[in-house]
Design a protein around this motif. Structure first.
Motif, PDB file in Angstrom:
ATOM      1  N   LEU A 193       1.028  -0.998   0.078  1.00 46.05           N
ATOM      2  CA  LEU A 193       0.083  -0.314  -0.193  1.00 46.05           C
ATOM      3  C   LEU A 193       1.009   1.801   0.192  1.00 46.05           C
ATOM      4  O   LEU A 193       0.701   2.723  -0.533  1.00 46.05           O
ATOM      5  N   LYS A 194       2.124   1.388   0.605  1.00 50.37           N
ATOM      6  CA  LYS A 194       2.774   2.434   1.183  1.00 50.37           C
ATOM      7  C   LYS A 194       3.587   2.612  -0.580  1.00 50.37           C
ATOM      8  O   LYS A 194       3.638   3.634  -1.223  1.00 50.37           O
ATOM      9  N   GLU A 195       4.100   1.388  -0.914  1.00 53.39           N
ATOM     10  CA  GLU A 195       4.407   1.678  -2.307  1.00 53.39           C
ATOM     11  C   GLU A 195       3.517   2.025  -3.013  1.00 53.39           C
ATOM     12  O   GLU A 195       4.240   2.735  -3.911  1.00 53.39           O
ATOM     13  N   ALA A 196       2.256   1.887  -3.410  1.00 51.26           N
ATOM     14  CA  ALA A 196       1.147   2.779  -4.309  1.00 51.26           C
ATOM     15  C   ALA A 196       0.865   3.978  -3.598  1.00 51.26           C
ATOM     16  O   ALA A 196       0.449   4.760  -5.107  1.00 51.26           O
ATOM     17  N   GLY A 197       1.163   4.001  -2.679  1.00 52.65           N
ATOM     18  CA  GLY A 197       1.531   5.435  -2.422  1.00 52.65           C
ATOM     19  C   GLY A 197       0.446   6.105  -1.817  1.00 52.65           C
ATOM     20  O   GLY A 197       0.508   7.527  -1.280  1.00 52.65           O
ATOM     21  N   ALA A 198       0.109   4.615  -0.105  1.00 54.99           N
ATOM     22  CA  ALA A 198      -1.440   5.318   0.468  1.00 54.99           C
ATOM     23  C   ALA A 198       0.118   6.039   1.776  1.00 54.99           C
ATOM     24  O   ALA A 198       1.023   4.865   1.739  1.00 54.99           O
ATOM     25  N   GLU A 199      -0.309   7.088   2.245  1.00 58.67           N
ATOM     26  CA  GLU A 199       0.287   7.357   3.238  1.00 58.67           C
ATOM     27  C   GLU A 199      -0.708   7.227   4.657  1.00 58.67           C
ATOM     28  O   GLU A 199       0.212   7.000   5.703  1.00 58.67           O
ATOM     29  N   THR A 200      -1.740   6.927   4.514  1.00 59.59           N
ATOM     30  CA  THR A 200      -2.334   6.226   6.128  1.00 59.59           C
ATOM     31  C   THR A 200      -3.270   4.993   5.456  1.00 59.59           C
ATOM     32  O   THR A 200      -3.689   5.290   4.644  1.00 59.59           O
ATOM     33  N   VAL A 201      -3.366   4.552   6.299  1.00 64.81           N
ATOM     34  CA  VAL A 201      -4.175   3.266   6.286  1.00 64.81           C
ATOM     35  C   VAL A 201      -5.696   3.170   7.798  1.00 64.81           C
ATOM     36  O   VAL A 201      -4.725   3.309   8.596  1.00 64.81           O
ATOM     37  N   GLN A 202      -6.544   2.511   7.305  1.00 66.88           N
ATOM     38  CA  GLN A 202      -7.049   2.840   8.873  1.00 66.88           C
ATOM     39  C   GLN A 202      -7.305   0.895   9.007  1.00 66.88           C
ATOM     40  O   GLN A 202      -7.392   0.563   7.771  1.00 66.88           O
ATOM     41  N   ILE A 203      -7.253   1.193   9.650  1.00 66.82           N
ATOM     42  CA  ILE A 203      -6.933  -0.471  10.373  1.00 66.82           C
ATOM     43  C   ILE A 203      -8.291  -0.706  11.313  1.00 66.82           C
ATOM     44  O   ILE A 203      -8.275  -0.378  12.421  1.00 66.82           O
ATOM     45  N   ASP A 204      -9.519  -1.449  11.117  1.00 68.34           N
ATOM     46  CA  ASP A 204     -10.155  -1.524  11.769  1.00 68.34           C
ATOM     47  C   ASP A 204     -10.012  -3.481  12.689  1.00 68.34           C
ATOM     48  O   ASP A 204      -9.850  -4.072  12.557  1.00 68.34           O
TER      49      ASP A 204
END
Ligand SMILES: Nc1nc2c(c(=O)[nH]1)N[C@@H](CNc1ccc(C(=O)N[C@@H](CCC(=O)N[C@@H](CCC(=O)N[C@@H](CCC(=O)O)C(=O)O)C(=O)O)C(=O)O)cc1)CN2
Ligand code: MET
Ligand SMILES: [Zn+2]
Length: 763
Positions: A193-204
């Protein structure tokens, strides 16, 4: 689902073989993009992705991590067909090029205390995991990015994913024990995800609102040490909880120091703010859920802004996010579609699209000051005031009747042994009586006729005649099948709750207010806006007609007070126990009217009784059980001993709940059971349950037809735990979602299986 239930339509068309898979995939893509845009246009800063699912978001994770039992992988299905096979089962004959497939669905259960259902992760001993190639969270992130929107992907966390799962039949693995093997996949996914460009992720990790076994609670430590240890090679984590407070698990926050933000539900539990804020690390951000994701009431801006300002004062502007309390999956799409709502009442509501706008306004009021959104704040204050003072919420006659409710009104005239012998004299049923749960297939033809009637294209008489014809057909089919206790089939009902909502005072209902319940199935929960009462009988005409055309006992069919309440959008200005009692009194009159009309078997469905149970044990739970059980008893205790009260539950985990079911004092229970281990029935033996029970013998959520042998095996298993003269034979639930062909085939096998045991036991 989309503004016009677009996903439902596309999915069902695909299942019916009417459109190719590519069309469905394209429709999914179109919907995702539309929903991202709606949020962007509403002024939402942080837009989630990977919250779209073709069937269920937990099922997405089952496939994402390769937790797919071999019975689904061995048939060479496309990934999407394999996914649907797990969701709804698959049965298809062999063709020249493909072998026959026959797999039941994975178990589906209620998502926390909502009417949404998720597919249970089903693990095997020595379970291994494998991250899907081209993982969906990454693909969806890139899809949004291509459209110019940088999203925050949403994942179900590893601890919740496992804890919400179970061991497969014949396996004994404790799901949480697989954590070590699962974590590397999450790490890999986060890196991608980071490589794809996501700076943040929501983990439920919504299970943090439960009381947790120590082992599960402790699992947060290794889990978030591992996920937090990736540093800049992974997105920053927002850990989200909802539907409850996390105060009792607050020490878990010690393990979450590597996490960037914590999201909590401040609609349900605003008081948890202090504890959570105090437990945050010095840099950690609070995501404040201040707009209700579970109900349709307009947000009280004054209150929400106070909460957010309190958070800003304590933590500083940079450490507060304004959010909805939970996903907006549980609210209808947009109020803009409601052309028929009384404007006075419509002014009190806010659906998903409106809630998105509310969030932007609340954030702006806090960051730029109230003057920046003055008009919106003033209009909101006016709506709040109008609702609070409206005469439509108050009914003096209802309040007076409630003040006269006595304990005696909750008691049947005699104890069960006396009742059952009176009932048996009247009904004369064989051993292992067969029945169904109420509804028969709701065909396209029925829906189209009802739609025409609603639009005024056919008259009330024409519609009634049509319904009578349907009832006649359903009665005839039951005669052919040789069932013992008949039903009228519920063809006149759009939905078992909405139908009653439309016939009761104190309710409003929508035209397009659809909410997903499971897979492609949706409901339009009616809205409790004021005190509830029954202006006229609601079901007597149809039941009486059905009884008049057959000599067999006809079962009247009602939805119980708790289910009516839980599957509606309840009021938030009076306690739910008050609303439940109002519903109970209305239903009590209906039960008595049915009896007067000669209906001597009456089923009062309470499938939502278990779902309403507060998520944590303790006083709130005990209180709930008291008023919930009381409301059922108040609704049903008005009849004579010879009238048989049935109740139905499509919820299988009743062990923790047994005493409430027993306390209902229903003469006959039908409970969903086919996907559970018959061992669970042991509780009825241990507690010496004296009354009658029909544990479902086959799953009705799937089009699959069970064989007679399969049903016989089920019954034989049940007889290890239940007494023969106590056992009824019935399906898991109503048949409204099924087609006629499979319904007849399944019921034929069911009746034959019952007859087999009848012969065995009469020898
Ligand atoms: N409220 C509720 N919750 C529940 C259940 C339940 O039965 N009711 N059962 C459990 C499982 N959940 C379920 C939820 C929905 C359905 C279900 O069958 N839903 C139907 C809609 C039922 C309905 O409201 N039907 C209406 C509207 C039908 C419709 O779509 N009409 C068309 C027009 C006609 C056509 O062309 O088909 C339209 O409005 O556009 C009617 O029959 O009148 C669906 O999604 O397909 C089943 C189970 C738990 N929770
Ligand atoms: C979700 S419980 C359903 C009970 C209802 N009587 C039916 O058969 O559809
Ligand atoms: Zn049911």
């Amino acid at each position: 689902m989309g503004v016009n239930r677009d996903l439902k339509k596309a999915t069902e068309a695909y299942w019916a073989g009417k459109v190719p898979q590519d069309d469905l995939v394209a429709e999914g893509k179109r919907l995702r993009l539309e929903h991202w845009k709606i949020q962007k246009d509403a002024g939402i800063d942080i837009i989630p992705s990977n919250d779209f699912a073709f069937y269920d978001h937990v099922l997405d994770h089952i496939q994402l991590f390769g937790v797919v039992p071999e019975r689904y992988t061995k048939n060479n299905l496309t990934p999407l067909d394999q996914y649907f096979a797990m969701g709804r089962g698959l049965q298809r004959p062999a063709t020249d090029s493909t072998p026959a497939v026959d797999v039941p669905a994975l178990e589906m259960v209620k998502w926390f205390d909502s009417n949404y259902h998720y597919v249970k992760p089903t693990l095997q001993d020595n379970q291994t995991f494998k991250l899907a190639s081209n993982p969906k969270p990454v693909a969806d992130f890139l899809e949004a990015k291509e459209a110019g929107i940088i999203t925050r992907p949403v994942l179900l966390g590893p601890v919740s994913f496992l804890h919400l799962g179970k061991a497969d039949r014949g396996h004994s693995i404790e799901p949480i024990s697989a954590l070590d093997k699962l974590l590397p996949l999450y790490q890999d996914l986060l890196k991608q995800l980071k490589e794809a460009g996501a700076e943040t992720v929501q983990i439920d990790e919504p299970i943090l609102v439960f009381d947790l076994p120590k082992r599960v609670k402790d699992a947060f430590k290794p889990a978030y040490e591992k996920l937090g240890s990736l540093g800049s090679s992974a997105p920053k984590i927002v850990l989200a909880t909802y539907f409850g407070d996390i105060v009792h698990n607050i020490d878990v926050l010690d393990y979450l120091k590597g996490v960037y933000a914590i999201h909590v539900d401040l609609v349900r539990n605003p008081e948890q703010f202090e504890t959570v804020a105090a437990a945050l690390g010095p840099q950690q951000v609070l995501s404040a859920g201040v707009v209700d994701g579970r109900n349709i009431w307009k947000t009280n801006f004054k209150r929400a802004i106070e909460i957010v300002e309190g958070a800003v004062q304590k933590l500083g502007k940079d450490r507060v996010i304004v959010a909805s309390s939970s996903s907006l999956l549980h609210t209808p799409h947009t109020l803009a579609s409601e052309k028929k709502l009384d404007p006075e009442i419509a002014d009190w509501f806010s659906f998903a699209c409106e809630k998105a706008k509310e969030l932007a306004i609340i954030a702006k009021a806090v960051t730029e000051g109230p003057a920046s959104v003055r008009d919106a704040l003033e209009a909101n204050a006016k709506s709040m005031q109008a609702r609070a003072s409206s005469s439509r919420t108050n009914d003096q006659a209802v309040k007076e009747r409630q003040s006269k409710v006595t304990p005696e009104l909750h008691e049947r005239k005699s104890p069960f042994p006396i009742r059952i012998s009176e009932q048996q004299k009247r009904l004369n049923l064989p051993l292992f009586p067969t029945t169904t749960i109420g509804s028969f297939p709701q065909t396209k033809d029925i829906r189209v006729h009802r739609n025409k009637f609603t639009k005024g294209e056919i008259t009330a008489e024409e519609y009634e005649k049509f319904i009578e014809k349907e009832i006649e057909m359903v009665v005839k089919v039951q005669e052919e099948l040789d069932l013992d206790v008949f039903v009228h089939g519920e063809p006149e009902r759009n939905d078992m709750v909405q139908y009653f909502g439309e016939r009761l005072n104190g309710y409003a209902f929508t035209t397009h207010g659809w909410v997903q319940s499971y897979g492609s199935r949706c409901v339009r929960p009616p809205i409790v806006v004021g005190d509830i009462s029954r202006p006229a009988p609601m079901t007597v005409k149809e039941s009486k007609y059905a009884a008049s055309i057959s000599p067999k006992p006809m079962k009247g069919m009602l939805t119980g007070p708790i289910t009516c309440l839980r599957w509606s959008f309840p009021r938030d200005d009076v306690h739910q126990s008050v609303q439940a009692q109002q519903l109970a009194l209305a239903l009590r009159d209906e039960v008595v009217d049915l009896e007067k009309a000669g209906i001597y078997v009456i089923q009062v469905d309470e499938p939502a009784l278990r779902e309403g149970l507060p998520l944590r044990s303790g006083k709130e739970r005990t209180d709930y059980l008291k008023w919930a059980v009381d409301s059922f008893r108040l609704a049903t205790a008005g009849v004579e001993d010879g009238t048989q009260i049935h109740s139905h539950f499509c919820y299988s985990e009743f062990q923790d709940f047994f005493y409430a079911i027993a306390a209902l004092d229903a003469d006959v229970l039908s409970i969903e059971n086919s996907k559970s281990d018959a061992k669970l029935l042991k509780v009825f033996v241990d507690e010496a349950y004296p009354r009658h029970i029909g544990p479902g013998v086959y799953d009705i959520h799937s089009p699959r037809v069970p064989s007679e042998q399969e049903i016989r095996d089920r019954i034989a298993e049940m007889l290890q735990y239940l007494k023969p003269d106590q056992l009824w034979i019935d399906p898991d639930c109503g048949l409204k979602t099924r087609q006629w062909k499979e319904t007849k085939a399944a019921l034929t096998n069911m009746v034959n299986a019952a007859k087999f045991f009848r012969t065995q036991y009469s020898k």
